[in-house]
Structure formats: C-alpha cells, structure tokens
Design a protein around this motif. Structure first.
Motif, short mmCIF file in Angstrom:
data_model
loop_
_atom_site.label_atom_id
_atom_site.label_comp_id
_atom_site.label_asym_id
_atom_site.label_seq_id
_atom_site.Cartn_x
_atom_site.Cartn_y
_atom_site.Cartn_z
N VAL A 212 0.83 -1.20 0.00
CA VAL A 212 0.00 0.00 0.00
C VAL A 212 0.87 1.25 0.00
O VAL A 212 2.01 1.24 0.47
CB VAL A 212 -0.95 0.04 1.21
CG1 VAL A 212 -2.01 -1.04 1.11
CG2 VAL A 212 -0.18 -0.06 2.52
N GLU A 216 -2.17 5.68 1.99
CA GLU A 216 -3.18 4.64 2.21
C GLU A 216 -2.94 3.94 3.53
O GLU A 216 -3.88 3.61 4.26
CB GLU A 216 -3.14 3.63 1.06
CG GLU A 216 -3.53 4.23 -0.28
CD GLU A 216 -3.24 3.31 -1.46
OE1 GLU A 216 -3.76 3.59 -2.57
OE2 GLU A 216 -2.49 2.32 -1.29
N ILE A 234 -9.46 -0.42 0.43
CA ILE A 234 -8.74 0.84 0.16
C ILE A 234 -9.65 1.74 -0.67
O ILE A 234 -9.90 1.47 -1.84
CB ILE A 234 -7.43 0.58 -0.61
CG1 ILE A 234 -6.56 -0.46 0.08
CG2 ILE A 234 -6.68 1.89 -0.83
CD1 ILE A 234 -5.91 0.00 1.34
N HIS A 236 -9.65 5.39 0.35
CA HIS A 236 -9.26 6.75 0.71
C HIS A 236 -7.79 6.74 1.14
O HIS A 236 -7.20 5.69 1.34
CB HIS A 236 -10.12 7.28 1.87
CG HIS A 236 -9.92 6.53 3.15
ND1 HIS A 236 -10.58 5.36 3.43
CD2 HIS A 236 -9.10 6.76 4.22
CE1 HIS A 236 -10.19 4.90 4.62
NE2 HIS A 236 -9.29 5.74 5.11
N GLN A 237 -7.22 7.91 1.26
CA GLN A 237 -5.89 8.05 1.81
C GLN A 237 -5.85 9.28 2.70
O GLN A 237 -6.73 10.14 2.61
CB GLN A 237 -4.84 8.14 0.71
CG GLN A 237 -5.01 9.30 -0.25
CD GLN A 237 -3.93 9.33 -1.32
OE1 GLN A 237 -2.87 8.75 -1.17
NE2 GLN A 237 -4.20 10.02 -2.42
N PRO A 254 -8.11 8.12 -3.44
CA PRO A 254 -6.87 7.58 -4.02
C PRO A 254 -6.47 8.36 -5.26
O PRO A 254 -7.29 9.06 -5.86
CB PRO A 254 -7.24 6.14 -4.35
CG PRO A 254 -8.34 5.79 -3.41
CD PRO A 254 -9.13 7.08 -3.26
#
Length: 406
Positions: A212, A216, A234, A236-237, A254
C-alpha cells in the motif's frame, strides 16, 4: 477627396494610424471575432507598422488579438488550466505547491505571448544548475506544457513555446532499488527482536505484504479491515496539507480510480493486524481522533493522532541506522565486511512488495490491481526487473525439471 493625414515628419498615415501628442504612434482597429476596439502602440512609425503586420498575420490565423488576452501571464493561464483538471486533492496540492515554489516568480509573470523556447530552456538550465533532478524538472514541464497547449487550442498563441524544451536537464534521479529477499528478511528479524523498534514489526509486515502507498497506510482505520474475510478495503488516503487555515490532516480519494480496491490478506498480514490491535490495547492508545468523519486509525503516534507521512519515513530511517550500527559491530567481531542496508523510504517498501509479488510469478493483471496502478506499464517496469541472480537460477531450475520429465 478627403485630405490624407500625415505625421509631424510629413509621412502619410494609414487608416487607423495616428501620432500622439507625446510623439508615440498608435493604431486603432476592431477585432472582428470579438467586436472590440483595440489599440497598438509604438515609439516609432516603423515599429508600429511591424506590429500591424504581425496583427494582420494573427487575424489571418484566427489568433485572438484582444488586449486582455495579450496581457495574460503564464500564472493566469496556469490557474485557468488547473480549473479544467479533475485531480485528487493530494495531486492538486502537489501541483499547486510546485508551481508556487518553482515557477510562479521565475516565469509566471511573463506574458504568454512573449514566451519563447529560449526563455523556457534558460529556466530549465537554472533549475538544473541549482541541483534539481531531471524528474523534478520533468514534473514542472508537465505543468507548463499542457497549460500552453491549452493556449494554442484557444487561439491565444500560434504554437507552444515549451514544445521540445525539456531535453535532459537535471541530474539523473536516484534509482530506488527494492530490497533483496535476504535484506528484507534480515531487517524484519532485527526489528522483531529489537527492544525499541519491535513495536513497528506489524506495520512493516503489512507494508511489505500489501504494497500500500504511504497515504493509504496511515489512512487505514479498523473499519477498513475485515478479519473474518481477511480483506483490506482501500477507498481513501490520508494527506497532511495546508488548506489556507494551517497544516492539518485531510481525507483524500486515491490518486486514481484504480487506487480503489479490496486486497485479500496473506495469513502473515492477518496476524500482523491482530498483533497491531493487541499493541494498541497494551499501549492504551486513543481511537477517538476524528479526521473529517474518519476515526479508529490503525497506525498512530503516542497521542493517538495518525502517523504523518514524514514520521513513517523517519521510523524507517531510524530502524536502518540502528540495524547498520549493529551490523558494523557484528562484522567487526567476526572479522568480515559489514553488509549494510541502504536508507529507504516508504515508497521503497511498496516497490519491494511489488517486486516480491512479481518474483512469485503472480499474474501481471492481478499485480496491477493489487498495487492500484492505473497504467500497466508501471507494473511492467517492476515485473520485468531482475533483482538478482537467484531469480534467474530459479527459472533455469524450472526449465531443468521440464527437461528431465521429457
């Protein structure tokens, strides 16, 4: 017949031309595309007529001649270009910061119609002489070029002055090598047994086991991890930026649509998440920190706040420094050459994870999905990279076994 007009030197003036009281000359015309009345100015009649000739060419080529357009600076053009782009928040922030720090005061105030290839090349040469890498200069070029291309499309300029100017300015970028399998294993064994750094062992297992991105990783919450299904979501970050009210954490999408994915966990990664949860309980970390509606962050500082991106890299640097110090002592006691680890960032753990998966023979499309690459060429760069002779030897062994069975 109307009497022809002349200037103070007795030269005949054409329609639209006039001599001003201050001795300068002007030419008034109507832009047939906009219907606006505009003027050209010059110190001499000869200079004015050269401008008239250029104007005639612009009108013939449908180039806009409006005064406001002619005064447009590169900074203004870039603002307009950015308003047309759909970008992840982190990417937009990076682009705007790069422009502000590197371009705004250097080229930004130059009028678009006055930009020439030589001016842009001289700018890139200054960046190169200042020690910037080719990749950094290329990023800047990739902001300037499309903005000027938009100006071409909008008939503001006839051709793009930045075309063909990038060249090979800048020092070569430092090559980010993946850790070898032995380096990775030695590092993990060291961390697992270290009295200070062992708390980061689960995080390292997850980084090496999933690949990742750093944003992330630090953005992961316990709601994103399904221990029963053994999957990680996954979508969003977490980024740390200044939105005008000071630096703070923000949730961002992302980098690309391909970045939204669900990752199956290996058993080792699943065990690492369980170990991380136990660590959180033993350390009594708060899970109440809220970032734009997200809580329960997995990787946090002692305060309970999510780890910052530079904090993750600092952890990795400190671990490598401690490892190398211990390795130097071991090598000295054993009268051998020390096998030191290179300092590496979170990006290298991602590159290493991708390399391990490629070495395992994972299908390239599956690898592209897991890494969240929008372009398979990015995956291919890793997939086709031979890390060491052991990989070659393994493939030859496969061939050998096939030959024996014939």
């Amino acid at each position: 017949m109307a009497k022809s007009r002349k200037d103070s030197k007795g030269r005949k003036l054409r329609d639209g031309e006039s001599e001003r009281k201050d001795g300068r000359y002007s030419f008034r015309y109507t832009d047939i595309r906009t219907g606006k009345r505009n003027s050209l100015y010059a110190n001499t009649l000869q200079e004015l007529r050269k401008k008239e000739k250029d104007l005639e060419k612009d009108l013939d080529d449908d180039i806009l001649t409006d005064g406001a357009v002619k005064k447009m600076t590169l900074n203004t053009l870039f603002e307009g270009y950015m308003s047309t782009r759909e970008l992840a928040d982190s990417t937009r922030t990076n682009y705007m910061r790069t422009w502000k720090n590197r371009v705004k005061d250097e080229l930004g105030d130059i009028k678009v119609v006055h930009l020439r290839p030589s001016v842009i090349k001289a700018f890139y040469a200054r960046l190169s002489n200042a020690g910037y890498s080719h990749s950094t200069i290329k990023l800047i070029h990739n902001l300037i070029f499309p903005a000027l291309e938009m100006a071409v499309d909008d008939d503001i300029i006839r051709k793009n002055p930045s075309k063909g100017t990038l060249g090979d300015y800048g020092r070569p970028a430092e090559k980010r090598e993946a850790l070898t399998p032995s380096q990775q294993n030695d590092l993990l064994r060291f961390v697992q047994s270290h009295k200070v750094y062992k708390v980061y062992y689960p995080m390292l297992i997850i980084m090496f086991g999933t690949g990742v991105r750093c944003g992330e990783l630090i953005g992961l919450t316990w709601d994103d991890v399904d221990m029963k299904k053994r999957t990680i979501s996954i979508d969003h970050q977490l980024i740390y930026k200044n939105d005008g009210n000071g630096c703070a954490f923000h949730i961002s999408s992302p980098k690309t649509v391909s970045g939204i994915r669900e990752l199956p966990m290996t058993r080792e990664v699943c065990r690492a998440f369980k170990a991380q949860r136990e660590l959180d309980f033993l350390q009594g970390k708060s899970r109440d920190v809220d970032v734009e509606g997200y809580t329960g962050f997995i990787f946090t500082a002692k305060t309970g706040r999510p780890l910052m991106p530079n904090a993750v890299n600092s952890i990795l640097y400190n671990i490598v420094d401690a490892y190398n110090k211990a390795e130097l002592q071991r090598a000295k006691g054993q009268h051998r050459k020390a096998e030191l680890l290179p300092r590496f960032s979170a990006h290298v753990t991602r590159h290493t994870a991708c390399t391990r998966m490629a070495e395992s023979g994972m299908d390239i499309k599956v690898l592209q999905y897991i890494m969240g690459h929008s372009d398979i060429e990015m995956t291919m760069q890793v997939y086709n990279h031979i890390t060491d002779m052991s990989r070659v030897e393994k493939e030859i062994e496969k061939l050998d076994r096939m030959t024996v069975n014939l």
